[in-house]
Write an enzyme that holds these catalytic residues in place. Structure first.
Site, PDB file in Angstrom:
ATOM      1  CE1 TYR A 195      -1.100   9.126 -13.961  1.00  0.00           C
ATOM      2  CE2 TYR A 195      -1.252  10.181 -11.682  1.00  0.00           C
ATOM      3  CZ  TYR A 195      -0.487   9.521 -12.623  1.00  0.00           C
ATOM      4  OH  TYR A 195       0.578   8.975 -12.179  1.00  0.00           O
ATOM      5  CB  CYS A 197       4.638  29.861 -18.222  1.00  0.00           C
ATOM      6  SG  CYS A 197       4.194  30.706 -19.685  1.00  0.00           S
ATOM      7  CE1 TYR A 248       2.444   6.811  -6.251  1.00  0.00           C
ATOM      8  CE2 TYR A 248       0.262   6.802  -5.191  1.00  0.00           C
ATOM      9  CZ  TYR A 248       1.280   6.096  -5.632  1.00  0.00           C
ATOM     10  OH  TYR A 248       1.545   4.618  -5.473  1.00  0.00           O
ATOM     11  N   PRO A 260       0.783  -1.226   0.151  1.00  0.00           N
ATOM     12  CG  PRO A 260      -0.016  -0.946   2.172  1.00  0.00           C
ATOM     13  CD  PRO A 260       0.719  -1.723   1.219  1.00  0.00           C
ATOM     14  N   GLY A 261       0.594   2.118  -0.829  1.00  0.00           N
ATOM     15  CA  GLY A 261       1.117   3.475  -0.670  1.00  0.00           C
ATOM     16  C   GLY A 261       0.183   4.366  -0.355  1.00  0.00           C
ATOM     17  NE  ARG A 262      -3.421   5.204  -5.158  1.00  0.00           N
ATOM     18  CZ  ARG A 262      -3.171   5.818  -6.205  1.00  0.00           C
ATOM     19  NH1 ARG A 262      -3.860   7.079  -6.087  1.00  0.00           N
ATOM     20  NH2 ARG A 262      -2.393   5.455  -7.047  1.00  0.00           N
ATOM     21  NE  ARG A 280      -2.016  11.101  -8.026  1.00  0.00           N
ATOM     22  CZ  ARG A 280      -3.182  10.989  -7.787  1.00  0.00           C
ATOM     23  NH1 ARG A 280      -4.194  11.605  -7.224  1.00  0.00           N
ATOM     24  NH2 ARG A 280      -3.913   9.930  -8.159  1.00  0.00           N
TER      25      ARG A 280
HETATM   26  N1  LLP Z   1       3.245  -1.663  -5.908  1.00  0.00           N
HETATM   27  C1  LLP Z   1       3.291  -1.571  -7.028  1.00  0.00           C
HETATM   28  C2  LLP Z   1       4.257  -2.478  -7.837  1.00  0.00           C
HETATM   29  C3  LLP Z   1       2.825  -0.548  -7.877  1.00  0.00           C
HETATM   30  O1  LLP Z   1       3.147  -0.182  -9.132  1.00  0.00           O
HETATM   31  C4  LLP Z   1       2.165   0.598  -7.002  1.00  0.00           C
HETATM   32  C5  LLP Z   1       1.723   1.786  -7.784  1.00  0.00           C
HETATM   33  C6  LLP Z   1       1.959   0.373  -5.857  1.00  0.00           C
HETATM   34  C7  LLP Z   1       2.634  -0.697  -5.179  1.00  0.00           C
HETATM   35  C8  LLP Z   1       1.500   1.213  -4.845  1.00  0.00           C
HETATM   36  O2  LLP Z   1      -0.010   1.415  -5.059  1.00  0.00           O
HETATM   37  P1  LLP Z   1      -1.037   2.297  -4.231  1.00  0.00           P
HETATM   38  O3  LLP Z   1      -1.122   1.619  -3.061  1.00  0.00           O
HETATM   39  O4  LLP Z   1      -0.298   3.826  -3.864  1.00  0.00           O
HETATM   40  O5  LLP Z   1      -2.099   2.554  -5.221  1.00  0.00           O
HETATM   41  N2  LLP Z   1       1.573   8.029  -9.956  1.00  0.00           N
HETATM   42  C9  LLP Z   1       0.259   7.454  -9.682  1.00  0.00           C
HETATM   43  C10 LLP Z   1      -0.023   6.112  -9.599  1.00  0.00           C
HETATM   44  C11 LLP Z   1       0.984   5.312 -10.403  1.00  0.00           C
HETATM   45  C12 LLP Z   1       1.512   4.017  -9.285  1.00  0.00           C
HETATM   46  C13 LLP Z   1       1.263   2.925  -9.858  1.00  0.00           C
HETATM   47  N3  LLP Z   1       1.903   1.880  -9.019  1.00  0.00           N
HETATM   48  C14 LLP Z   1      -0.650   8.396  -8.888  1.00  0.00           C
HETATM   49  O6  LLP Z   1      -0.392   9.299  -8.738  1.00  0.00           O
HETATM   50  O7  LLP Z   1      -1.757   7.893  -8.568  1.00  0.00           O
END
Ligand code: LLP
Length: 431
Positions: free
Chosen positions: A334, A361, A390, A291-293, A330
């Site tokens: 997106y 700009c 992000y 998990p990231g976000r 973002r």
């Molecule tokens: N693991 C892998 C292999 C991934 O590719 C990603 C996200 C994550 C974990 C984390 O995913 P999360 O839990 O954060 O949804 N920059 C973009 C998203 C692209 C990232 C893709 N990979 C954004 O701003 O939404």
């Protein structure tokens, strides 16, 4: 409000974790990234506890470093007991500098260079998540030269489209990531990996995409992976120790996004995995998630100062702020949804529809289009909610704009976790 760490005080100001964001903006200047430390810890604990309670032994979450990466964050998640996934030597360097236990780090990337491999092995990274055969050979070679056996997972593509945005969906057969199960290349790669002496295959990884709001897509991926694991066992007797299902669950950015109960979803997913292992007679592997976000997003608020407010008669209104795509690309990338509000008028009626524009700009430099705000004026503070993921990590110096600082709030206190960049920082590498 959108999340329980957000509130409005008696002055009508937006608060994060009980702290008046206008006061903090006054003190630290704008643009400003604020992050709520307790919320990060709470999100981390939700995953850690639920995965430990419902999933097989050894199951745990890894922070996706790409969502947010600076030293203090690694300290926080390490204290809570999370591992991490890293996608570049720069993230690895940051984690190492924070004293993060690198045996709990998983090194990703679809194109690791020889220098990356050398650096990661020398740093003692716990696991490589191997994307393809060439890379596997390179890791084996470097590990052999160094006289170690490197633990690895293989990244496979399960061939799933989780109905998320095209640019953030990653698990389809034709994605640039991993090795495809459907084409038979994954089995071949495993057989090959098992012949190599300086790598130890521990299991498999897949990642289907981001902003997934319920566990059924993860369950579909788990089923494909567990069937593969069973077939591989039949093929060569290999017993899989770890199954990494990739990123975490989605996040609520706007009121219309669903509320999501992470614990219940992890429990639901664990139940499916348990039943699948039973049905397929597969020895239960420990489950990892990345998990990231869902760890950092709802801890964050960005505060800007409002500059010009412009109405193009008969067309639309723009509210310009002192940041934009350099601190939050973002929307430009997106068209991501965000909730915006005037932080010092958080209790006033939002009846002014405007597009929030950045200072670059470039006409695509927008934070959000056509949002309802309390009537903004020059000098007001405009807050964008749920920006912990992000934003800082994707920030740039476009238009030679210094990156904002990251200020943490915690237990009624605040501290700088990342300093504001200066003009001197911008010239650091110029000769
Ligand atoms: N693991 C892998 C292999 C991934 O590719 C990603 C996200 C994550 C974990 C984390 O995913 P999360 O839990 O954060 O949804 N920059 C973009 C998203 C692209 C990232 C893709 N990979 C954004 O701003 O939404």
């Amino acid at each position: 409000m959108l999340h329980s760490n957000l509130s409005i005080n008696e002055k009508g100001h937006l608060c994060l974790a009980g702290r008046d964001v206008c006061e903090l903006a006054e003190r630290y200047g704008t643009p400003l990234f604020l992050m709520d430390e307790e919320r990060i810890r709470r999100n981390a604990r939700t995953y850690i506890d639920a995965m430990a309670e419902f999933m097989p032994e050894g199951s745990r979450p890894l922070l996706a470093s790409k969502s947010c990466c600076f030293k203090r964050l690694y300290e926080i998640v390490a204290e809570e007991g999370m591992g991490t996934d890293l996608v570049s030597p720069g993230e690895l360097y940051t984690a190492a500098a924070a004293g993060f236990p690198l045996e709990n780090a998983f090194f990703h990337g679809n194109n690791k260079t020889d220098a990356d491999i050398e650096y990661a092995i020398s740093s003692g990274v716990g696991y490589f998540i191997v994307d393809n055969r060439e890379e596997l050979d390179a890791i084996n070679e470097t590990a052999r030269e160094k006289g170690i056996v490197q633990k690895i997972l293989l990244r496979l593509s399960p061939g799933i489209d989780p109905h998320t945005q095209k640019k953030i969906s990653t698990g389809k057969v034709d994605s640039k990531f991993g090795t495809a199960i459907e084409t038979g290349q994954a089995v071949e790669l495993c057989r090959y990996a098992l012949t190599l002496e300086a790598v130890a295959l521990k299991g498999f990884h897949c990642h289907i995409g981001s902003q997934i709001f319920e566990y059924s897509s993860f369950a579909d991926a788990a089923e494909i992976m567990l069937r593969f694991i069973r077939e591989l066992y039949d093929d060569c007797g290999f017993e899989t120790e770890m199954l990494n299902l990739g990123g975490g669950f989605g996040v609520r950015y706007v009121e219309s996004d669903p509320e999501i109960d992470y614990r219940e979803n992890i429990k639901g997913l664990a139940g499916v995995i348990d039943r699948l292992c039973g049905r397929l007679s597969v020895k239960k592997p420990s489950i990892l998630m990345e998990p990231g976000r869902s760890i950092v997003a709802d801890s964050g608020v960005t505060v800007y100062s409002v500059g010009s407010v412009k109405t193009i008669t008969g067309y639309k209104s723009y509210v310009s702020v002192d940041g934009g795509m350099p601190d939050n690309p973002r929307y430009a990338l997106y068209e991501s949804d965000y909730t915006c509000l005037v932080a010092n008028k958080a209790d006033e009626e939002a009846d002014f529809v405007a597009t929030v524009a950045g200072r670059c700009c470039e006409s695509g430099d927008l934070i959000q289009e056509d949002v309802a705000l309390a009537r903004p004026e020059r000098g007001d503070y405009l807050a964008v909610l749920v920006t912990g993921a992000y934003n800082y990590s994707m920030a740039s110096n476009y238009n030679r704009i210094p990156r904002p600082p990251v200020v943490m709030v915690n237990e009624g206190k605040d501290y700088v976790a990342v300093k504001r960049e200066t003009f001197e920082d911008l010239l650091r590498n110029d000769i």
